[in-house]
Scaffold this motif. Structure first.
Motif, mmCIF file in Angstrom:
data_model
loop_
_atom_site.group_PDB
_atom_site.id
_atom_site.type_symbol
_atom_site.label_atom_id
_atom_site.label_comp_id
_atom_site.label_asym_id
_atom_site.label_seq_id
_atom_site.Cartn_x
_atom_site.Cartn_y
_atom_site.Cartn_z
ATOM 1 N N CYS A 1 -7.481 3.884 2.773
ATOM 2 C CA CYS A 1 -7.554 2.698 3.628
ATOM 3 C C CYS A 1 -8.914 2.022 3.494
ATOM 4 C CB CYS A 1 -7.292 3.078 5.076
ATOM 5 S SG CYS A 1 -5.587 3.580 5.424
ATOM 6 N N THR B 1 1.652 -7.071 4.280
ATOM 7 C CA THR B 1 0.645 -6.330 5.023
ATOM 8 C C THR B 1 1.143 -6.103 6.452
ATOM 9 O OG1 THR B 1 -0.493 -8.429 5.493
ATOM 10 C CG2 THR B 1 -1.280 -7.134 3.604
ATOM 11 N N ARG C 1 -0.295 3.539 -2.548
ATOM 12 C CA ARG C 1 -1.731 3.835 -2.592
ATOM 13 C C ARG C 1 -2.212 4.673 -1.416
ATOM 14 N NH1 ARG C 1 -2.088 -2.045 -3.806
ATOM 15 N NH2 ARG C 1 -2.888 -2.380 -1.681
ATOM 16 N N GLY D 1 -6.499 0.017 0.455
ATOM 17 C CA GLY D 1 -5.116 0.339 0.149
ATOM 18 C C GLY D 1 -4.092 -0.457 0.934
ATOM 19 N N GLY E 1 0.778 -1.234 0.000
ATOM 20 C CA GLY E 1 0.000 0.000 0.000
ATOM 21 C C GLY E 1 0.805 1.277 0.000
#
Length: 247
Positions: A220, A128, A99, A224, A96
């Protein structure tokens, strides 16, 4: 025998990577600011960094800070790695960062680009959020009588030991560039994860999802932070909580 340097080797992830490499019989050097014999501040580099990298073939770069300086650390590390003839630089990054418009994420993206343009053999793994980080955030949110969490935000936490396994696998292989992202096994709303945390820690709190505003919140909410197509992690958040809190 291949000599491997792990930056941030005393941190949450770096410790796990170091233990696994040594268990596999590898020669490992741990670089951190306060751990001899390779106590080096990456932001300033210097002769200590050159000494630490002498004879090293692979670097696993886990060192990071949200207080600023990751770009300078990357520049120092890349320069010293070139001088030492390092063949492979492995970097842990975050799903992310391209993003979600957080300052720290922008820094991580800048470091990725520096590594890609370094002229070194390189591998970048994005994952993540770690279970440990999520538990820390939820612990802070659980201090008031009512636990306020951002509404509509999904998360996909992953177990740090599984990330360490993957990093070791990548470090022992040839440079692979940007590899597939690594996500935890479940995509869950943040309020669901918050309730799991409260159950595991025996706290009684009302959980109140609160809508927020701004580009970061919107990114989010739109996923994202997720990598649903790479949900390769095995350990669920409840399993992690059970081990940590004895539930």
């Amino acid at each position: 025998m291949t000599t491997i340097l792990v930056t941030g080797g005393t941190g949450t992830l770096g410790t796990q990577v170091t233990e696994r490499l040594r268990a596999d019989g590898r020669e490992v050097r741990v670089l951190s600011r306060h751990t001899p014999p390779y106590a080096v501040d990456l932001r300033v580099g210097g002769s200590g960094l050159d000494t630490a990298l002498a004879g090293v073939e692979t670097v696993v770069h886990c060192a990071t800070t949200q207080r600023g300086g990751d770009e300078a650390s990357a520049d120092q590390l890349i320069g010293a790695a070139r001088r030492a003839g390092v063949g492979h630089l492995v970097y842990i990054s975050i799903v992310g960062i391209d993003r979600v418009p957080l300052g720290y994420y922008k820094t991580k993206l800048d470091v990725e680009r520096r590594i890609e343009e370094s002229g070194l053999g390189w591998t970048v793994l994005r994952t993540t959020q770690f279970h440990d980080l999520l538990a820390t955030v939820l612990g802070a949110l659980a201090k008031p009588p009512v636990m306020l969490v951002p509404a509509g935000v999904p998360d996909q936490p992953v177990e740090v030991t599984e990330v360490a396994d993957r990093l070791v696998e990548l470090a022992l292989a040839a440079p692979a560039g940007r590899v597939a992202d690594m996500g935890g096994p479940e995509v869950r709303p943040l309020d669901s994860l918050a309730r799991a945390y409260l159950r595991a820690t025996g706290r009684r709190r009302a959980v109140a999802p609160v809508p927020l505003f701004g580009r970061t919140y919107r990114a989010c909410r739109e996923g994202g932070l997720l990598a649903p197509e790479q949900a390769v992690g095995k350990t669920t958040f409840e399993e992690y909580l059970g081990r940590r809190f004895g539930g």
